[in-house]
Design a protein around this motif. Structure first.
Motif, mmCIF file in Angstrom:
data_model
loop_
_atom_site.group_PDB
_atom_site.id
_atom_site.type_symbol
_atom_site.label_atom_id
_atom_site.label_comp_id
_atom_site.label_asym_id
_atom_site.label_seq_id
_atom_site.Cartn_x
_atom_site.Cartn_y
_atom_site.Cartn_z
ATOM 1 N N LYS A 16 0.803 -1.225 0.000
ATOM 2 C CA LYS A 16 0.000 0.000 0.000
ATOM 3 C C LYS A 16 0.837 1.275 0.000
ATOM 4 N N ASP A 46 -1.739 2.828 -9.743
ATOM 5 C CA ASP A 46 -3.057 3.029 -9.140
ATOM 6 C C ASP A 46 -3.995 3.854 -10.021
ATOM 7 N N ARG A 94 1.407 1.523 -6.599
ATOM 8 C CA ARG A 94 1.172 1.095 -5.225
ATOM 9 C C ARG A 94 1.872 -0.232 -5.002
ATOM 10 N N ASN A 144 1.695 6.893 -10.651
ATOM 11 C CA ASN A 144 1.790 6.479 -9.257
ATOM 12 C C ASN A 144 1.602 4.977 -9.222
ATOM 13 N N THR A 163 2.922 4.126 -1.780
ATOM 14 C CA THR A 163 2.787 4.673 -3.127
ATOM 15 C C THR A 163 4.126 5.219 -3.601
#
Length: 145
Positions: free
Chosen positions: A9, A83, A109, A107, A11
């Motif tokens: 989780k 993401d 994750r 981005n 980033t």
């Protein structure tokens, strides 16, 4: 990944394909790809290289990374997925074997394993694998060459 201070989780900001430079429209060709971290994260410095594969069939582009290389160190397994906050949607006018995307910066994750990003989302995805055994057979075979 945990020993580098990276956890599911988290980033990361990545440059999808290093051949095309910074922000802007990018032409991803089906086949091998090398990207890098656009900014540092924990013990991963900026410009950590990411090695993977691009698939362009269908309406979406999929970029799967299976290794990361910290500058001055050897390659290591790594796992993350885009993401969809950037411009990675494939332009419908892209020729066969090519995905033209709106932005080369995305981005990503960090995930514990491939497929944790909801596959029903209607945008492109970037996958970074955590283990060579998780790679699709055609990618594993290409690494043996």
């Amino acid at each position: 990944m945990a020993r580098l201070g990276i956890h599911p989780k988290d980033t990361l900001t990545v440059l999808v394909d290093e051949r095309w430079g910074d922000r802007g429209s990018t032409r991803l060709e089906e086949g091998p790809v090398v990207g890098y971290l656009e900014s540092s994260h924990e013990q991963l410095p900026e410009r950590t290289r990411l090695f993977g594969q691009v698939w362009t069939a269908g309406e979406m582009v999929t970029v799967r990374y299976y290794e990361a290389e910290v500058p001055g160190r050897s390659r290591m397994p790594f796992c993350a997925e885009v993401d969809d906050s950037g411009g990675q949607v494939k332009d419908p006018s892209s020729p066969r074997g090519v995905a033209i995307i709106q932005d080369n910066v995305a981005n990503a994750r960090v995930v514990a394993r491939y497929g944790e990003v909801d596959p029903s989302r209607p945008r492109g995805r970037l996958f970074i694998y955590g283990d060579v055994d998780e790679l699709p057979p055609e990618v594993r075979d290409s690494l043996k060459k």
